[in-house]
Design an enzyme around this catalytic site. Structure first.
Site, PDB file in Angstrom:
ATOM      1  N   HIS A   1      -3.909  -4.588  -0.430  1.00  0.00           N
ATOM      2  CA  HIS A   1      -3.545  -5.251   0.820  1.00  0.00           C
ATOM      3  C   HIS A   1      -3.620  -6.770   0.618  1.00  0.00           C
ATOM      4  O   HIS A   1      -4.711  -7.331   0.677  1.00  0.00           O
ATOM      5  CB  HIS A   1      -4.489  -4.828   1.950  1.00  0.00           C
ATOM      6  CG  HIS A   1      -4.286  -3.429   2.401  1.00  0.00           C
ATOM      7  ND1 HIS A   1      -3.360  -3.090   3.365  1.00  0.00           N
ATOM      8  CD2 HIS A   1      -4.866  -2.264   2.016  1.00  0.00           C
ATOM      9  CE1 HIS A   1      -3.394  -1.781   3.564  1.00  0.00           C
ATOM     10  NE2 HIS A   1      -4.292  -1.262   2.748  1.00  0.00           N
TER      11      HIS A   1
ATOM     12  N   CYS B   1       0.849  -1.198   0.000  1.00  0.00           N
ATOM     13  CA  CYS B   1       0.000   0.000   0.000  1.00  0.00           C
ATOM     14  C   CYS B   1       0.891   1.258   0.000  1.00  0.00           C
ATOM     15  O   CYS B   1       1.645   1.463  -0.934  1.00  0.00           O
ATOM     16  CB  CYS B   1      -0.986  -0.029   1.158  1.00  0.00           C
ATOM     17  SG  CYS B   1      -2.372   1.125   0.933  1.00  0.00           S
TER      18      CYS B   1
ATOM     19  N   GLU C   1      -2.821  -9.107   2.578  1.00  0.00           N
ATOM     20  CA  GLU C   1      -3.267  -9.779   3.804  1.00  0.00           C
ATOM     21  C   GLU C   1      -4.773  -9.697   3.995  1.00  0.00           C
ATOM     22  O   GLU C   1      -5.344 -10.396   4.851  1.00  0.00           O
ATOM     23  CB  GLU C   1      -2.531  -9.178   5.012  1.00  0.00           C
ATOM     24  CG  GLU C   1      -3.020  -7.820   5.488  1.00  0.00           C
ATOM     25  CD  GLU C   1      -2.510  -6.640   4.668  1.00  0.00           C
ATOM     26  OE1 GLU C   1      -2.741  -5.499   5.112  1.00  0.00           O
ATOM     27  OE2 GLU C   1      -1.900  -6.860   3.611  1.00  0.00           O
TER      28      GLU C   1
END
Length: 210
Positions: free
Chosen positions: A186, A79, A188
């Site tokens: 992102h 990011c 994750e």
């Protein structure tokens, strides 16, 4: 072992939890001496480019990161962390970045060429389109990943854009050159596809170590 660089502006919890789920050893650290023990790094980031670079410069982590990359250790920016890899950003006034990759970070205009307004920040799921081969993409198929950002990278060097997404303009979604990688989204928070990309990055770090 992966060193998650803690400079006070990263989503450390979700990144560290993702590595735990993948059984990847890691440390979360801001001290350079401890980070030197890592075989590769993740530079997360949420917030302002200018603020982030101020902190990295004040703590001398900007020099540390460049030094470690020059030694061949892999680096993954996520990011804002990806945006910091580039030469400069126009956010809150022109600010120099880590200058590891060529390009400038600019704000979405919020208006299409036809004059229609669209939402900024870009927030939601978008499909990845792959452009360059990369070990990040081993066993990775097409799919959607989760973005939250108001700024994106413009680069004159298409070879560093490994994958893109569309949000009015073409957004570099995954970038890379040599041992430097970045993901605008992102991973994750991007389900199975995002976890596979993180796992592949961990494998790159492991191979570099050996």
């Amino acid at each position: 072992m992966i060193g998650i660089i803690d400079y006070g502006m990263g989503n450390l919890y979700s990144v560290s939890k993702a590595l735990e789920r993948l059984n990847v050893p890691y440390i979360v650290e801001h001290e350079q001496q401890a980070l030197r023990q890592a075989d590769g790094f993740i530079l997360p980031g949420v917030g302002s480019f200018k603020d982030a670079m101020h902190i990295l410069t004040e703590t001398k982590l900007h020099s540390f990161i460049r030094e470690q990359v020059a030694e061949g250790k892999p680096l993954l920016g996520i990011c804002l962390g990806m945006q910091l890899l580039f030469e400069e950003s126009e956010e809150n006034g022109l600010t120099s970045g880590l200058q590891l990759l060529p390009g400038r970070v600019v704000r979405f205009s919020g208006v299409t060429k036809e004059g229609e307004r669209y939402k900024v920040p870009h927030m939601g799921w978008n499909e990845l389109v792959f452009h360059q081969p990369s070990p990040l993409f081993d066993d990775v198929g097409r799919g959607h990943v989760y973005f939250v950002h108001s700024y994106y990278v413009q680069t004159s060097d298409p070879t560093v854009v490994l994958a893109s997404a569309q949000y009015d303009v073409t957004v570099p979604a995954i970038v890379g050159r040599d041992n430097i990688f970045g993901m605008q989204f992102h991973p994750e928070k991007s389900g199975e596809l995002g976890m596979r990309l993180l796992q592949n990055y961990a494998r790159i770090v492991e191979r570099k170590k050996s």
